[in-house]
Design a protein around this motif. Structure first.
Motif, PDB file in Angstrom:
ATOM      1  N   SER A   1       0.822  -1.203   0.000  1.00  0.00           N
ATOM      2  CA  SER A   1       0.000   0.000   0.000  1.00  0.00           C
ATOM      3  C   SER A   1       0.864   1.264   0.000  1.00  0.00           C
ATOM      4  O   SER A   1       0.599   2.223  -0.731  1.00  0.00           O
ATOM      5  CB  SER A   1      -0.923  -0.015   1.221  1.00  0.00           C
ATOM      6  OG  SER A   1      -1.667   1.170   1.295  1.00  0.00           O
TER       7      SER A   1
ATOM      8  N   HIS B   1      -0.863   6.236   4.638  1.00  0.00           N
ATOM      9  CA  HIS B   1      -1.951   5.427   4.105  1.00  0.00           C
ATOM     10  C   HIS B   1      -1.838   3.968   4.501  1.00  0.00           C
ATOM     11  O   HIS B   1      -1.750   3.081   3.671  1.00  0.00           O
ATOM     12  CB  HIS B   1      -2.005   5.553   2.579  1.00  0.00           C
ATOM     13  CG  HIS B   1      -2.070   6.965   2.114  1.00  0.00           C
ATOM     14  ND1 HIS B   1      -3.206   7.716   2.181  1.00  0.00           N
ATOM     15  CD2 HIS B   1      -1.094   7.782   1.620  1.00  0.00           C
ATOM     16  CE1 HIS B   1      -2.956   8.933   1.720  1.00  0.00           C
ATOM     17  NE2 HIS B   1      -1.687   8.999   1.391  1.00  0.00           N
TER      18      HIS B   1
ATOM     19  N   ASP C   1       0.147  14.735   3.766  1.00  0.00           N
ATOM     20  CA  ASP C   1       0.435  13.322   3.556  1.00  0.00           C
ATOM     21  C   ASP C   1       1.883  13.075   3.186  1.00  0.00           C
ATOM     22  O   ASP C   1       2.425  12.002   3.418  1.00  0.00           O
ATOM     23  CB  ASP C   1      -0.469  12.750   2.447  1.00  0.00           C
ATOM     24  CG  ASP C   1      -1.884  12.567   2.951  1.00  0.00           C
ATOM     25  OD1 ASP C   1      -2.783  12.476   2.109  1.00  0.00           O
ATOM     26  OD2 ASP C   1      -2.083  12.526   4.175  1.00  0.00           O
TER      27      ASP C   1
ATOM     28  N   LYS D   1       2.572   9.823  -5.596  1.00  0.00           N
ATOM     29  CA  LYS D   1       3.207  11.092  -5.251  1.00  0.00           C
ATOM     30  C   LYS D   1       4.242  11.489  -6.291  1.00  0.00           C
ATOM     31  O   LYS D   1       4.365  12.666  -6.661  1.00  0.00           O
ATOM     32  CB  LYS D   1       3.875  10.988  -3.875  1.00  0.00           C
ATOM     33  CG  LYS D   1       2.910  10.914  -2.718  1.00  0.00           C
ATOM     34  CD  LYS D   1       3.700  10.814  -1.427  1.00  0.00           C
ATOM     35  CE  LYS D   1       2.771  10.576  -0.248  1.00  0.00           C
ATOM     36  NZ  LYS D   1       3.515  10.428   1.010  1.00  0.00           N
TER      37      LYS D   1
ATOM     38  N   HIS E   1       1.184   4.333  -2.976  1.00  0.00           N
ATOM     39  CA  HIS E   1       0.964   5.752  -2.734  1.00  0.00           C
ATOM     40  C   HIS E   1       2.217   6.582  -2.986  1.00  0.00           C
ATOM     41  O   HIS E   1       2.117   7.734  -3.400  1.00  0.00           O
ATOM     42  CB  HIS E   1       0.451   5.950  -1.309  1.00  0.00           C
ATOM     43  CG  HIS E   1      -0.959   5.487  -1.124  1.00  0.00           C
ATOM     44  ND1 HIS E   1      -2.040   6.151  -1.635  1.00  0.00           N
ATOM     45  CD2 HIS E   1      -1.459   4.386  -0.506  1.00  0.00           C
ATOM     46  CE1 HIS E   1      -3.147   5.511  -1.338  1.00  0.00           C
ATOM     47  NE2 HIS E   1      -2.827   4.433  -0.656  1.00  0.00           N
TER      48      HIS E   1
ATOM     49  N   GLU F   1      -8.031   7.984  -8.760  1.00  0.00           N
ATOM     50  CA  GLU F   1      -8.603   8.702  -7.636  1.00  0.00           C
ATOM     51  C   GLU F   1     -10.121   8.717  -7.706  1.00  0.00           C
ATOM     52  O   GLU F   1     -10.806   8.596  -6.685  1.00  0.00           O
ATOM     53  CB  GLU F   1      -8.054  10.122  -7.590  1.00  0.00           C
ATOM     54  CG  GLU F   1      -6.583  10.185  -7.177  1.00  0.00           C
ATOM     55  CD  GLU F   1      -6.070  11.611  -7.075  1.00  0.00           C
ATOM     56  OE1 GLU F   1      -6.766  12.509  -7.589  1.00  0.00           O
ATOM     57  OE2 GLU F   1      -4.995  11.814  -6.494  1.00  0.00           O
TER      58      GLU F   1
END
Length: 722
Positions: free
Chosen positions: A49, A198, A191, A57, A53, A92
């Protein structure tokens, strides 16, 4: 695990350098928390995961910039979408759609009351709380707390569905809404700097008007497992920052003098202990995302200019925000203001201050007062019923649990309940005296009479709104604490029954029921390393048998403090700060003038405890006092307070007190004591549960109501220790 970390980077078709950077970043963050992993089996999922992510980014950051002097070229570029951006937007959008689908699926599993409330709050434009109250029949003061509880339930269902819980510092209420923290003054979470990015899929957001309506409170009423002082659910990987240990104080400021008609704000704060006030406090855990407390104020004789109940968040490392309660002086005289702190339905601490209202005097600030909060832990399922008397003679009933209900004003038609209470006790005394263990017919009739008495008390002495609130909580209640006025209703006698809603008998045989008086410490451990016994001449014949059985049950591990027969020896023992167990097995004479125990050197009565009460002689030792005598829990009015064995011992610092409300049979007293100590000491049950087990063990004794006569004061979760 290596394959799971590398695959997402390759699948995104990133250049080797970018993929390598993602790969290194993921392993670096994993290594940062390696020593704090509590759930190793989830490590692989977390790596995959996190890698995904990190790739997203990188995609966001790879927009190419081209230097040019041609404005038309810039206009054209602004309309273009790169393939990477298209992929990102598509993913998204799909993720958002899935989050919304999951949210509404779990929303439909909530109870009807929660669904109704949340749907109404989602209306556009959002309704006022007054409109919500009129539409749903919910008190205005209960809407915010009920909304918070519904959102906590919804978030718990979403957490369970995803299999892990995102860090609470990154979420607001249920939503995890980007850029919101759920607590006033928190900064937006970035984040890109998260230590654990996440760990679970982002949860779907409720509409902003719900997520924001009470954002300053958050959803922090989390049970502290074990000793009760640890934080809520762990992060998805099972890691999280260690929780600090911090002693705290409840601090209050109020003017000590003012003329009538003057506004006198009351300021309340939970502060860190500086070590300057008295003995250094024991440190305890504070959850990393804070603890949500309810502050309730009782100010008879003063005019409230706003709510007398507010919430504050206690966070690690700093003092809480200051709550301001608006009060205005009205009538002259000396007025007492009481401030109490609760977490969920558990009482944490209280503080009392006074203000003198006189004509033609200047307003003068009072000193800052504070008292120790020994812990912020709360007991799941504990509900507190706070019963307070106002300056106008009306009573205020308030039920506090995970939902904090608004106070309900209630005026007894009988006026002073003293005469009604005495008639009830007199009937129960006669019933106990005539009880025949062998007479089944008389027993059945006596039990029916007792039940009808309990049902009538429930229907006439408890406000309708509080009864409805009780049934809403009934399936989750594990203990009931009654705080405040104890002389209006014999709480242990209540028999809850409303139509088709009926509990498991009397309240005190269904649930652990305990009492609390002002000035009583919150004690969760009762040290019973020593025991002394009070048996003056003329005590019941069963008294010696009771003490012998108790000595045998306590065993050699408990130091025997001997048997006391004279007033002087009992007073000296208490004034010196006795530790352990003090057990009375004797006669107690109770009249409208008070209680006393006849002893060779003079009567021993509650006034003999005045020095211990004012000096706090028992606060360092917190003994258990079991006063097994007739009406030892009885109280009389004494100037500005009540006078009786229970309030005097508890204000002196006793950790718990057990006594009787009306005269009991000597044989029943012996059996109750034996069963109580068996469950509390031998079996290690809690104070509340031990009293409940003892009641149940002796309730079928020929119609004898003595099993309901015992009143227990203390924390229902308190346990005995050597």
């Amino acid at each position: 695990m290596v394959r799971r970390a590398r695959t997402p980077a390759l699948r995104r078709r990133r250049p080797d350098a970018d993929a390598h950077e993602v790969y290194q970043t993921v392993w670096f963050r994993f290594a940062q928390h390696l020593g704090r992993i509590r759930e190793p089996e989830k490590a692989g999922s977390w790596l995959a995961s996190t890698a995904r992510h990190e790739c997203l980014k990188v995609l966001k950051s790879l927009r190419r910039l081209t230097l040019t002097n041609d404005p038309q070229l810039l206009d054209g570029v602004s309309e273009e979408r790169t393939p990477e951006q298209s992929v990102l937007d598509s993913e998204e959008a799909a993720a958002q759609s899935e989050r919304i689908r999951r949210l509404w699926q779990e929303f439909e599993t909530l109870g009807e009351r929660c669904r109704q409330l949340l749907r109404v709050l989602m209306a556009s434009p959002p309704p006022s709380y007054q409109e919500v109250s009129a539409a749903l029949g919910i008190a205005v003061g209960s809407i915010g707390p009920l909304r918070q509880r519904c959102l906590r339930r919804l978030r718990a269902r979403l957490d369970a569905r995803t299999g892990s819980v995102a860090s609470r510092s990154d979420s607001a209420g249920v939503a995890g809404y980007p850029g919101q923290s759920g607590l006033r003054g928190d900064s937006t979470v970035d984040d890109s700097s998260s230590d654990l990015p996440h760990t679970a899929p982002t949860q779907p957001a409720l509409p902003e008007d719900i997520a924001d309506r009470d954002a300053d409170t958050g959803a922090l009423g989390v049970f502290d497992p074990g000793a009760g002082d640890t934080s809520g659910p762990p992060d998805g990987l099972g890691v999280g920052p260690p929780e600090p240990f911090e002693p705290r104080r409840l601090t209050v400021e109020l003017a000590e003098q003012a003329p009538p008609g003057r506004e006198v704000p009351l300021q309340v704060q939970v502060t860190r202990d500086s070590g300057d006030v008295g003995v250094r406090l024991r440190a305890f855990h504070i959850p990393v995302d804070g603890a949500l407390l309810t502050i309730a104020v009782h100010a008879p004789g003063l005019l409230a200019l706003g709510d007398l109940q507010q919430e504050l968040v206690v966070r690690p490392g700093r003092d809480s925000d200051v709550l301001r309660f608006g009060l205005r002086t009205t009538t002259t005289g000396l007025h007492t203001v009481t401030v109490r702190a609760f977490r969920a339905g558990t009482f944490l601490g209280e503080l009392r201050t006074q203000i003198s209202v006189q004509e033609d005097v200047p307003a003068r600030d009072g000193p800052t007062r504070s008292t120790a909060l020994t812990t912020l832990a709360f007991d799941p399922g504990e509900v507190t019923l706070q019963v307070l008397k106002g300056a106008d003679g009306a009573y205020s009933f308030q039920l506090l649990s995970e939902t904090t209900y608004a106070p309900e004003s209630f005026r007894l038609l009988a006026g002073d309940p003293h005469s009604v209470r005495e008639r009830i006790y007199d009937e129960l005394r006669r019933t106990a005296a005539s009880a025949d263990p062998g007479g089944s017919g008389d027993r059945e009739q006596a039990q029916k009479r007792l039940r009808n008495l309990g049902v009538q008390l429930w229907a006439t002495a408890v406000p309708d709104a509080v009864r409805r609130q009780f049934w809403e909580e009934a399936g989750r209640v594990t203990a009931l604490t009654v705080l405040g006025e104890h002389d209006i209703v014999p709480w242990e006698l209540l028999y809850p029954l409303d139509g088709q809603q009926e509990g498991e008998g009397f309240l005190a045989e269904w649930l652990p029921v305990v009492r609390r008086v002002f000035g009583q410490d919150r004690v969760r451990t009762l040290s019973l390393g020593r025991a002394a016994f009070v048996v003056p001449p003329g005590s019941p014949p069963e008294a010696d048998q009771e003490i012998a059985a108790l000595r045998a049950r306590l065993g050699a591990a408990v130091t025997d403090g001997g048997t006391l027969t004279h007033r002087a020896s009992v007073s000296d023992l208490i004034d010196a700060g006795f530790t352990g167990l003090l057990h009375f097995a004797c006669h107690n004479t109770f009249t409208s003038a008070g209680s006393h125990v006849a002893m060779p050197d003079g009567p021993f009565d509650p006034i003999d405890l005045a020095y211990a009460t004012q000096s706090g002689a028992l606060r360092a030792t917190h003994p258990l006092v079991f006063f097994n005598a007739c009406r030892s829990a009885g109280e009389i009015k004494w100037f500005s307070t009540t006078l009786g064995w229970a309030p005097q011992f508890l204000r002196a610092g006793a950790g718990a007190f057990v006594g009787t409300l009306w005269p009991v049979r000597s044989d029943s007293a012996l059996r109750f004591a034996d069963h109580f100590y068996d469950h509390f000491v031998t079996q290690g049950r809690t104070l509340g549960q031990a009293s409940l087990d003892a009641r149940r063990a002796i309730r079928h004794q020929g119609g004898d109501p003595s099993w309901l006569a015992y009143a227990v004061y203390g924390s229902p979760a308190a346990r005995a220790a050597p």
